[in-house]
Design an enzyme around this catalytic site. Structure first.
Site, short mmCIF file in Angstrom:
data_model
loop_
_atom_site.label_atom_id
_atom_site.label_comp_id
_atom_site.label_asym_id
_atom_site.label_seq_id
_atom_site.Cartn_x
_atom_site.Cartn_y
_atom_site.Cartn_z
N LYS A 1 -4.17 5.93 14.79
CA LYS A 1 -4.31 5.23 13.51
C LYS A 1 -5.78 5.29 13.07
CE LYS A 1 -0.02 4.23 13.02
NZ LYS A 1 0.74 4.91 11.96
N ARG B 1 -7.99 12.29 12.71
CA ARG B 1 -6.54 12.02 12.78
C ARG B 1 -5.74 13.32 12.78
NH1 ARG B 1 -5.11 6.99 9.16
NH2 ARG B 1 -3.26 7.11 10.47
N ARG C 1 2.94 5.93 -3.30
CA ARG C 1 4.09 6.74 -3.72
C ARG C 1 4.32 6.64 -5.22
NH1 ARG C 1 4.34 5.67 1.54
NH2 ARG C 1 5.63 6.92 2.95
N LYS D 1 0.83 -1.20 0.00
CA LYS D 1 0.00 0.00 0.00
C LYS D 1 0.87 1.26 0.00
CE LYS D 1 -2.84 0.77 3.67
NZ LYS D 1 -2.62 2.14 4.20
N SER D 2 1.85 1.31 0.88
CA SER D 2 2.70 2.51 0.97
C SER D 2 3.40 2.77 -0.36
CB SER D 2 3.79 2.31 2.04
OG SER D 2 3.22 2.23 3.31
N ASP E 1 1.92 -1.28 12.03
CA ASP E 1 0.62 -1.69 11.46
C ASP E 1 0.29 -3.16 11.75
OD1 ASP E 1 0.28 0.85 10.45
OD2 ASP E 1 1.01 0.35 8.45
C1 S3P Z 1 2.59 4.83 6.19
C2 S3P Z 1 3.20 5.17 7.36
C3 S3P Z 1 2.73 4.73 8.69
C4 S3P Z 1 1.78 3.56 8.60
C5 S3P Z 1 0.75 3.76 7.51
C6 S3P Z 1 1.42 3.95 6.16
C7 S3P Z 1 3.15 5.34 4.92
O1 S3P Z 1 2.04 5.80 9.31
O2 S3P Z 1 1.16 3.32 9.83
O3 S3P Z 1 -0.11 2.64 7.45
O4 S3P Z 1 2.76 4.86 3.84
O5 S3P Z 1 4.01 6.24 4.97
P1 S3P Z 1 2.81 6.97 10.11
O6 S3P Z 1 3.62 7.74 9.16
O7 S3P Z 1 1.71 7.81 10.71
O8 S3P Z 1 3.61 6.28 11.16
#
Ligand code: S3P
Length: 430
Positions: free
Chosen positions: A343, A123, A28, A23-24, A316
């Site tokens: 979260k 959030r 990006r 997902k991350s 996560d």
């Molecule tokens: C993410 C960073 C994390 C993670 C989130 C995805 C990202 O959050 O918990 O699910 O894609 O950069 P934080 O940056 O708030 O720690």
């Protein structure tokens, strides 16, 4: 709202599944592709709701993006090519879309409004809006710019050196992205290393990124060059099946295509620490990210302590690690994890309340939780509270419960893993 009933599995989970895209990294790839000059192609994209929100937002910013399942083509317009959106930018449930996009919007000479769902509306956004204002952007919203809807009027920004109080890749990335269009150099100093996908992918897009311990810096005025991106499988999705394989009797399962970036792989360390029978094979590099195939078997587990610098490497995965701990002998202490409170839900509260409903011995603390095991979980009715990872963690608990578990608001799972229940079915078919 959907309710999914999960039946206990007696014959074990067996077979092989390919883990869907990270997902991350998917977020990006779309964003950097949009900012790059030329056409970026993405393979292995996660077509979950969060990443689709990112695509929709950048389309509203005037970028042509074509998505067909796991393949995405982004016709990049360069930093100067984004257009003032005629509509509100809706991030849905996605914190990553919100925070990273705010970093980009901060540098754009136009007005935009960012909104999300109820969870996003709770959030904290000051962690990015305060430094972005310091860089020169005008951002406003409820509670002095802490909560969506947020209104942004961007423009010429200047570089800053920002000491972040939290180890957050979203904060780090937002500021670095703004830094790429700012005067001078921008640095972010973290208290512990958060996931480094932004740094890796920016480099792959031709940007110079300086890393020195917990400090990352970029110089303003750098151009991103379009490229092909291969997205590895999401270790955060794999974690549900690693835990399922370790705790469900008679199991042996293989997960292919799992991203093993060291800033994300804390769950592997914990599984090994707790005595899981886990094999890592076929280790390789794909698109600048380490990837491997993982095989896990039913294991005899013991409690452990999870805290300190390990936390950002598995933040996560804590909901499903709590499920794992209910099946391990002895006490598991999770500490230094206050970030769980901000979260998609307050995950200290939601994990503890839902696992308690299934008979777990679990107690909330200020910065984590304490779990005593092993416990035979009972059946019952639990809910996701609209949080995908809570929904999946409870479904995994249902696989080892003594009776069926009903997971309410299970539709939330499509945020990150639309094929989750299909994969459970595949592994439980005889
Ligand atoms: C993410 C960073 C994390 C993670 C989130 C995805 C990202 O959050 O918990 O699910 O894609 O950069 P934080 O940056 O708030 O720690």
């Amino acid at each position: 709202m959907a309710t999914k009933t999960v039946q206990p599995i007696h014959g074990g989970l067996r077979g092989t599944i390919r883990i869907p895209g990270d997902k991350s990294i998917s977020h990006r790839a779309v964003m950097f592709g949009a900012l790059a000059e030329g056409t970026t192609t993405i393979e292995g994209f996660l077509a979950g709701e969060d990443c689709l929100s990112t695509i929709a937002c950048f389309q509203k910013l005037g970028v042509e993006i074509v998505q067909e399942g796991e393949k995405v083509t982004v016709h990049g317009k360069g930093w100067k090519g984004l257009e003032e959106p005629a509509e509100i930018l809706d991030v849905g449930n996605s914190g990553t879309t919100t925070r990273l996009m705010l970093g980009i919007l901060a540098t754009q000479p136009f007005h935009s409004v960012v909104i999300g769902d109820d969870s996003i509306g709770k959030r904290p956004m000051k962690r990015v809006t305060v430094p972005l204002r310091e860089m020169g952007a005008q951002i406003d919203g409820r509670d002095d710019g802490n909560f969506t809807p947020l209104s942004v009027r961007g423009g010429q920004t200047k570089g800053i050196s920002f000491q972040s109080k939290v180890a957050s890749a979203q904060v780090k990335s937002a500021i670095l992205l703004a830094g790429l269009q700012s005067e001078g150099t921008t640095s972010v100093i973290e208290p512990a290393l958060s996931r480094d996908h932004t740094e890796r992918m920016l480099e792959a897009f031709g940007v110079e990124v300086k890393r020195d311990g917990l400090t990352v810096s970029v110089k303003g005025g750098q151009v991103l060059k379009a490229r092909h991106v291969v997205v590895p499988g999401d270790i955060s999705s794999a974690a549900f099946f690693l835990v399922a394989g370790a705790i469900t009797p008679n199991s042996k399962l293989t997960l292919t295509n799992v991203g093993l970036n060291p800033t994300r792989s804390g769950v592997i360390d914990v599984l090994q620490q707790m005595g899981a029978s886990l094999q890592i094979e076929n280790e390789r590099l794909e698109g600048g990210e380490p990837v491997a195939d993982l095989t896990i078997e039913t294991s005899t587990l013991h409690g452990t302590e999870i805290g300190g610098e390990l936390i950002p490497r598995l933040i996560d995965e804590i909901p499903v690690l709590a499920v794992l701990a209910t099946q391990a002998k002895g006490r598991t202490v999770i500490k230094d994890a206050e970030e769980l409170k901000v979260k998609e839900t307050n995950r200290i509260d939601t994990v503890v309340s839902e696992l308690t409903k299934l008979g777990a011995t679990i107690q909330a603390t200020d910065d984590g939780m304490i779990i005593e095991g092993p416990t035979t979980l009972s059946g019952g009715v639990v809910q996701s509270f609209g949080d995908h990872r809570i929904g999946m963690a409870m479904a995994i608990a249902g696989l080892v419960a003594s009776d069926s578990v009903q997971v309410e608001r299970s539709e939330a799972i499509s945020v990150s893993y639309p094929t989750f229940f299909d994969d459970i079915n595949k592994l439980s078919e005889k």
